[in-house]
Design a protein around this motif. Structure first.
Motif, PDB file in Angstrom:
ATOM      1  N   UNK A 132       0.881  -1.060  -0.068  1.00 14.95           N
ATOM      2  CA  UNK A 132       0.184  -0.163   0.001  1.00 14.95           C
ATOM      3  C   UNK A 132       0.856   1.355   0.020  1.00 14.95           C
ATOM      4  N   UNK A 133       0.494   2.279  -0.750  1.00 17.94           N
ATOM      5  CA  UNK A 133       1.515   3.485  -0.643  1.00 17.94           C
ATOM      6  C   UNK A 133       0.580   4.699  -0.807  1.00 17.94           C
ATOM      7  N   UNK A 134       1.056   5.880  -0.380  1.00 11.35           N
ATOM      8  CA  UNK A 134       0.358   7.148  -0.347  1.00 11.35           C
ATOM      9  C   UNK A 134       1.459   7.942  -0.584  1.00 11.35           C
ATOM     10  N   UNK A 135       1.220   9.031  -1.085  1.00  9.16           N
ATOM     11  CA  UNK A 135       1.954  10.260  -1.558  1.00  9.16           C
ATOM     12  C   UNK A 135       1.661  10.919  -2.788  1.00  9.16           C
ATOM     13  N   UNK A 136       2.488  11.731  -3.153  1.00  9.16           N
ATOM     14  CA  UNK A 136       2.284  12.723  -4.629  1.00  9.16           C
ATOM     15  C   UNK A 136       1.894  11.533  -5.813  1.00  9.16           C
ATOM     16  N   UNK A 137       0.735  11.983  -6.486  1.00  5.09           N
ATOM     17  CA  UNK A 137       0.401  11.011  -7.304  1.00  5.09           C
ATOM     18  C   UNK A 137       1.180  10.443  -8.479  1.00  5.09           C
ATOM     19  N   UNK A 138       2.101  11.330  -8.962  1.00  5.77           N
ATOM     20  CA  UNK A 138       2.881  10.936 -10.039  1.00  5.77           C
ATOM     21  C   UNK A 138       3.907   9.897  -9.202  1.00  5.77           C
ATOM     22  N   UNK A 139       4.291  10.173  -8.254  1.00  3.04           N
ATOM     23  CA  UNK A 139       5.181   9.107  -7.567  1.00  3.04           C
ATOM     24  C   UNK A 139       4.517   7.757  -7.141  1.00  3.04           C
ATOM     25  N   UNK A 140       3.410   7.856  -6.657  1.00  2.00           N
ATOM     26  CA  UNK A 140       2.640   6.385  -6.443  1.00  2.00           C
ATOM     27  C   UNK A 140       2.325   5.779  -7.833  1.00  2.00           C
ATOM     28  N   UNK A 141       2.166   6.656  -8.720  1.00  2.00           N
ATOM     29  CA  UNK A 141       1.931   5.842 -10.204  1.00  2.00           C
ATOM     30  C   UNK A 141       3.191   5.292 -10.592  1.00  2.00           C
ATOM     31  N   UNK A 149       2.006  -6.693 -12.696  1.00  2.00           N
ATOM     32  CA  UNK A 149       2.373  -7.989 -13.348  1.00  2.00           C
ATOM     33  C   UNK A 149       3.494  -8.731 -12.732  1.00  2.00           C
ATOM     34  N   UNK A 150       3.422  -8.466 -10.978  1.00  2.00           N
ATOM     35  CA  UNK A 150       4.353  -9.075 -10.316  1.00  2.00           C
ATOM     36  C   UNK A 150       3.467  -9.754  -9.170  1.00  2.00           C
ATOM     37  N   UNK A 151       4.154 -10.520  -8.315  1.00  2.00           N
ATOM     38  CA  UNK A 151       3.507 -11.042  -7.254  1.00  2.00           C
ATOM     39  C   UNK A 151       3.194 -10.232  -6.201  1.00  2.00           C
ATOM     40  N   UNK A 152       3.975  -8.648  -6.122  1.00  2.00           N
ATOM     41  CA  UNK A 152       3.426  -7.747  -5.338  1.00  2.00           C
ATOM     42  C   UNK A 152       2.321  -6.787  -5.898  1.00  2.00           C
ATOM     43  N   UNK A 153       1.178  -6.572  -5.165  1.00  2.00           N
ATOM     44  CA  UNK A 153       0.275  -5.704  -5.657  1.00  2.00           C
ATOM     45  C   UNK A 153       0.407  -4.387  -5.163  1.00  2.00           C
ATOM     46  N   UNK A 154       0.652  -3.384  -5.798  1.00  2.00           N
ATOM     47  CA  UNK A 154       0.841  -2.024  -5.374  1.00  2.00           C
ATOM     48  C   UNK A 154      -0.376  -1.267  -5.486  1.00  2.00           C
ATOM     49  N   UNK A 155      -0.952  -0.816  -4.192  1.00  2.00           N
ATOM     50  CA  UNK A 155      -2.375  -0.277  -4.245  1.00  2.00           C
ATOM     51  C   UNK A 155      -2.330   1.118  -3.439  1.00  2.00           C
ATOM     52  N   UNK A 156      -2.636   2.527  -4.505  1.00  2.00           N
ATOM     53  CA  UNK A 156      -2.672   3.650  -3.764  1.00  2.00           C
ATOM     54  C   UNK A 156      -3.835   3.800  -2.965  1.00  2.00           C
ATOM     55  N   UNK A 157      -3.256   4.540  -1.945  1.00  2.00           N
ATOM     56  CA  UNK A 157      -4.464   4.748  -0.871  1.00  2.00           C
ATOM     57  C   UNK A 157      -4.687   6.516  -0.937  1.00  2.00           C
ATOM     58  N   UNK A 158      -4.120   7.144  -1.529  1.00  2.00           N
ATOM     59  CA  UNK A 158      -4.275   8.622  -1.965  1.00  2.00           C
ATOM     60  C   UNK A 158      -3.003   9.371  -1.745  1.00  2.00           C
ATOM     61  N   UNK A 159      -3.045  10.693  -1.397  1.00  2.00           N
ATOM     62  CA  UNK A 159      -1.731  11.449  -1.472  1.00  2.00           C
ATOM     63  C   UNK A 159      -1.208  11.823  -0.051  1.00  2.00           C
ATOM     64  N   UNK A 160      -1.798  11.363   0.779  1.00  2.00           N
ATOM     65  CA  UNK A 160      -1.588  11.722   2.477  1.00  2.00           C
ATOM     66  C   UNK A 160      -0.693  10.820   2.886  1.00  2.00           C
ATOM     67  N   UNK A 161       0.612  11.298   3.178  1.00  2.00           N
ATOM     68  CA  UNK A 161       1.775  10.493   3.656  1.00  2.00           C
ATOM     69  C   UNK A 161       1.310  10.208   5.134  1.00  2.00           C
ATOM     70  N   UNK A 162       1.318   8.778   5.372  1.00  2.00           N
ATOM     71  CA  UNK A 162       1.086   8.511   6.743  1.00  2.00           C
ATOM     72  C   UNK A 162      -0.308   7.396   6.601  1.00  2.00           C
ATOM     73  N   UNK A 163      -1.022   7.136   5.446  1.00  2.00           N
ATOM     74  CA  UNK A 163      -2.129   6.485   5.571  1.00  2.00           C
ATOM     75  C   UNK A 163      -1.734   5.015   5.191  1.00  2.00           C
ATOM     76  N   UNK A 164      -0.592   4.851   4.688  1.00  9.82           N
ATOM     77  CA  UNK A 164      -0.233   3.369   4.531  1.00  9.82           C
ATOM     78  C   UNK A 164       0.332   2.952   5.715  1.00  9.82           C
ATOM     79  N   UNK A 165       1.215   3.846   6.418  1.00 17.68           N
ATOM     80  CA  UNK A 165       1.754   3.337   7.741  1.00 17.68           C
ATOM     81  C   UNK A 165       0.498   2.912   8.508  1.00 17.68           C
TER      82      UNK A 165
END
Length: 277
Positions: A132-141, A149-165
């Motif tokens: 799970x990732x959160x932060x600036x949209x360009x960076x999370x993209x 297409x890997x065994x790790x699924x990256x999922x964006x939670x938004x732009x607010x740093x702290x949400x993923x933690x």
């Protein structure tokens, strides 16, 4: 978009496996061998990571750096990176509380900081954790693309740093503490000769960790890193005005197993160490 060069700090069991997945969409995945253990060297080689001599070289060559280390080391590692004025994407993927994540973001003014949290087992043997990732949209993209297409699924939670933690520690608070409670319950029952009866009672409920006592030994082997993670979660509870005592007690219980780091224990061994540290 050109394939990025990725640096991993540092390739433990989770970090090395996540880095190997990133290699699918990266030009190269680098790690710094300086000061690391023989086990780290062997692990990095097994996962096909490229060794560099210094942190400076890793940062100079990397477009994206992923920090996956024991919680206590997260800020020191970020300070080391900041000292080299790293200006790429820094993924703070450690099991730390949201306030620490935000402090780390402030330590790295030249970088674009992405807050990350891995939920699930290392991506080997068919396991498919989610980053799970959160932060600036360009960076999370960019992180989504890195793990496409890997065994790790990256999922964006938004732009607010702290949400993923916050999500990572919310899940860890339940998942790890419940397994500490299993150890205590089975240990108490064993002392009175009713441990098999306890497991039989629990097995009637398919949603009970008590029916899975084999996890006690696995918990003992992971205690050295689970304990600090629960301390981070306790800090997050405190910050939210919630009582942290249960998680601190679970962390203190886990500390009795610190010398069992990554070892192959039986249930009996684990319970004996818990009773007689």
């Amino acid at each position: 978009m050109d394939q990025p060069t990725v640096g991993i700090l540092h390739p433990g069991s989770m970090g090395a496996a996540v880095a190997a997945c990133a290699a699918t969409n990266a030009a190269a995945v680098l790690w710094c061998e300086n000061g690391r253990s023989t086990a780290s060297v062997e692990r990095a080689a097994r996962f096909g990571l490229t060794s560099v001599a210094t942190l400076a070289e890793l940062l100079e060559r990397s477009d994206i750096v992923i920090s996956l280390c024991p919680p206590a080391s997260a800020e020191d590692l970020a300070r080391d990176v900041a000292g080299h004025h790293f200006a790429g994407v820094y993924v703070e993927a450690n099991a730390i509380n949201p306030e620490r994540t935000q402090r780390i973001a402030a330590l790295l003014p030249d970088a674009t900081v992405v807050d990350g949290g891995v939920i699930g087992s290392p991506p080997v043997g068919g396991k498919t954790p989610t980053l799970y990732v959160a932060g600036p949209a360009e960076a999370t993209a960019r992180i989504e693309a890195l793990f496409a297409n890997t065994a790790v699924q990256a999922t964006v939670l938004g732009t607010e740093v702290g949400k993923a933690s916050a999500l990572k520690l919310s899940y860890a608070s339940f998942q790890k503490t419940s397994r500490v409670l299993v150890a205590l319950a089975v240990g108490m029952a064993r002392e009175h000769g009713v441990d098999q009866e306890l497991i039989e009672v629990a097995s009637r409920r398919t949603d009970s960790y008590l029916s899975e006592s084999q996890y006690v030994a696995k918990t003992a082997a992971r205690a050295w890193r689970w304990g600090p993670e629960l301390e981070e979660a306790a800090d997050a509870l405190t910050a939210a005005g919630l009582p942290p005592e249960m998680l601190r007690a679970a962390a203190s219980t886990l500390a009795r197993w610190n010398d069992a780091k990554d070892s192959e224990l039986t249930l009996t061994d684990a319970l004996d160490r818990l009773a007689q540290p």
